[in-house]
Design an enzyme around this catalytic site. Structure first.
Site, PDB file in Angstrom:
ATOM      1  N   GLU A   1      -0.451   8.985   4.332  1.00 50.02           N
ATOM      2  CA  GLU A   1      -1.309   9.114   3.140  1.00 50.02           C
ATOM      3  C   GLU A   1      -2.725   9.311   3.652  1.00 50.02           C
ATOM      4  O   GLU A   1      -3.420   8.354   3.992  1.00 50.02           O
ATOM      5  CB  GLU A   1      -1.174   7.872   2.258  1.00 50.02           C
ATOM      6  CG  GLU A   1      -1.892   7.975   0.914  1.00 50.02           C
ATOM      7  CD  GLU A   1      -3.356   7.562   0.995  1.00 50.02           C
ATOM      8  OE1 GLU A   1      -4.230   8.473   0.976  1.00 50.02           O
ATOM      9  OE2 GLU A   1      -3.626   6.366   1.089  1.00 50.02           O
TER      10      GLU A   1
ATOM     11  N   ASP B   1       0.621   3.981   3.213  1.00 51.63           N
ATOM     12  CA  ASP B   1      -0.575   4.047   2.384  1.00 51.63           C
ATOM     13  C   ASP B   1      -1.824   3.761   3.227  1.00 51.63           C
ATOM     14  O   ASP B   1      -1.811   2.871   4.083  1.00 51.63           O
ATOM     15  CB  ASP B   1      -0.443   3.011   1.256  1.00 51.63           C
ATOM     16  CG  ASP B   1      -1.485   3.192   0.177  1.00 51.63           C
ATOM     17  OD1 ASP B   1      -1.690   4.334  -0.267  1.00 51.63           O
ATOM     18  OD2 ASP B   1      -2.089   2.180  -0.228  1.00 51.63           O
TER      19      ASP B   1
ATOM     20  N   ASP C   1      -1.705   6.967  -8.601  1.00 50.44           N
ATOM     21  CA  ASP C   1      -3.088   6.560  -8.858  1.00 50.44           C
ATOM     22  C   ASP C   1      -3.848   7.562  -9.729  1.00 50.44           C
ATOM     23  O   ASP C   1      -4.963   7.260 -10.175  1.00 50.44           O
ATOM     24  CB  ASP C   1      -3.842   6.386  -7.539  1.00 50.44           C
ATOM     25  CG  ASP C   1      -3.474   5.092  -6.826  1.00 50.44           C
ATOM     26  OD1 ASP C   1      -3.088   4.131  -7.512  1.00 50.44           O
ATOM     27  OD2 ASP C   1      -3.572   5.045  -5.595  1.00 50.44           O
TER      28      ASP C   1
END
Length: 503
Positions: A342, A295, A395
């Protein structure tokens, strides 16, 4: 790394249906793997597995190495002899929300299971436990002490603990370790059974031809065993308070940016120690998962450093990060890295160069694709083979809710590009993802089930009400299974015949 066309589903284990207040690594997880195979899916993507802290967020955990005890299956503890079936609680009422408070109460049964284990377990299982404790001692001992001390201190942050413990004076650690030995033993048991159940589940998936796609947050929480045990690796002052914290600068989505609050890494010290902490973290994650998403990958090129006294992210500045040096070290240690970058948001040339240098796949999100002209990197004609395509992520809102929120002009842009009336949204976008040239397509289960915004997993920037969605039993019916299998086959992503895989 992504050499063949495959597809999979994004679903965190907490969202599985089952008899406990939260989805677990029990029968419901095995049933989901069986469904993936039936639907022709080769990959199960999950969120971070760590023990969650404030707001139940899996991206803010008490440890970057430990597992979340709430995901432990009580029924599987009956099978191992740690718990009597008569002690199992009544199944929770069926609903589509995780009940975190009720799940916390079920920890009392894990205390009972721990006592039974220490008193009654077989020599073979005790040997497995002792082997686990030895092999994982590099993080396990600090984590179990941290959790035991945190609970004794009424959940106060470690900077408010007794000075000698905060400073990790060996004599104090020994004294408190003796006082807390029963609690420490309980936490060691929790980690043992969590990973016992996890590795059994992973082996089941792998034997069926399904790979597990994990998630690794780049930063760690301030109130974590990682920061307490490795203070030298972070920007902390003489009182062990962060001086620089992580976030992102103001952008289109937020005029004040995002102040995440994670203490920033002291990369100079990381270099001096030959990235030993990162090597240990990646090594463990490569055991836990077949593929790992990191991430906020752009943080390996440069990090937005916000002075800790600032209330927003406005007055931060970029500081360079030795990402190339780190990934060279990782590649030397582990060879080809099964890592997904990501790389969402505003990505600069140096971030792209770092990703390309190590041949790491990036991510494409279709919900971001249709609002800024033909150069938009998320539009299908700009996709790359070495990437992962999503309708949306954890998200994002669900695709159905995203579609309904678009104004008429936005909907027309989507229809014009796709040359479809889009009456079957979200499946229109699901099929678009599966038809992409990207070798891996991942679809959130909410989109496969055509669920609305009430089933959204997370809304960034909010601390409450997230991570609560739960799949209902029998939602994955024959019609949905057949539809997903059909379109996966249509676009060349179908998992090979399970019986052939098992041979």
């Amino acid at each position: 790394m992504l050499k063949t066309r495959r597809s999979g589903v994004l679903l965190h284990p907490s969202s599985l249906p089952g008899p406990q207040a939260i989805g677990t690594l029990g029968q419901e997880a095995y049933d989901f793997i069986d469904w993936l195979i039936e639907a022709g899916q080769a990959v199960w993507q999950i969120l971070p597995l760590g023990p969650t802290g404030y707001g139940d967020c899996p991206y803010s955990c008490y440890s970057a190495f430990a597992g979340n005890p709430l995901l432990i299956s009580l029924e599987k503890l009956v099978a191992t002899g740690d718990l009597q079936s008569s002690k199992l609680p009544a199944a929770v009422p069926i609903n589509n929300h995780v009940d975190f408070p009720a799940a916390e109460k079920q920890l009392n049964l894990l205390r009972l299971a721990s006592l039974n284990f220490y008193e009654l377990s077989t020599a073979k299982r005790r040997q497995k436990f002792e082997q686990f404790c030895r092999q994982q001692a590099y993080w396990l001992n600090d984590y179990c002490f941290f959790q035991s001390m945190r609970e004794l201190q009424q959940n106060r942050g470690w900077q408010q603990w007794p000075e000698e413990v905060r400073q990790r004076e060996q004599q104090a650690l020994h004294k408190w370790g003796m006082q807390l030995q029963d609690e420490i033993a309980w936490h060691k048991y929790l980690q043992f059974v969590f990973f016992e159940q996890w590795f059994e589940l992973k082996a089941y998936a792998n034997n069926k031809g399904v790979e597990i796609f994990g998630d690794l947050p780049i930063f760690v929480a301030e109130n974590s065993a990682d920061v307490w045990a490795n203070r030298r690796l972070f920007y902390l002052d003489e009182n062990d308070q962060p001086t620089l914290v992580a976030g992102v600068p103001p952008d289109y989505f937020s005029k004040t940016g995002q102040r995440w609050g994670n203490p920033l890494y002291n990369w100079e010290t990381m270099i001096e120690e030959d990235f030993s902490w990162w090597l240990a973290r990646i090594r463990w994650n490569l055991q836990l998962f077949d593929i790992v998403r990191i991430d906020h990958f752009r943080g390996f090129a440069a990090s937005w450093a916000i002075p800790a006294a600032e209330k927003t992210a406005i007055n931060g500045s970029w500081i360079d990060v030795p990402g190339e040096q780190l990934f060279q070290r990782l590649q030397t240690e582990f060879g080809e890295l099964p890592i997904i970058a990501e790389d969402l948001g505003v990505i600069t040339e140096d971030v792209e160069q770092l990703r390309e240098q190590f041949k790491l796949p990036g991510m494409k999100i279709l919900q971001f694709a249709f609002d800024s002209g033909p150069e938009n990197p998320y539009l299908p004609h700009n996709h790359r083979v070495n990437s992962v395509i999503y309708t949306g992520t954890h998200d994002n809102n669900t695709t159905l809710a995203w579609w309904r929120a678009l104004d008429s002009e936005g909907k027309e842009q989507v229809k014009e590009y796709l040359k479809r009336p889009c009456r079957d949204m979200p499946w229109t976008l699901v099929e678009t993802a599966l038809s992409s040239v990207a070798n891996l397509a991942i679809i959130p289960l909410q989109d496969i089930l055509s669920l609305d915004g009430k089933s959204r997993m997370n809304k960034p920037g909010t601390a409450r009400g997230n991570w609560q969605w739960r799949n209902l039993p029998n939602q994955l019916n024959r019609e949905i299974t057949t539809q997903l299998r059909h379109v996966s086959h249509l676009y060349g992503r179908l998992l090979c015949n399970p019986t052939e895989t098992q041979k």
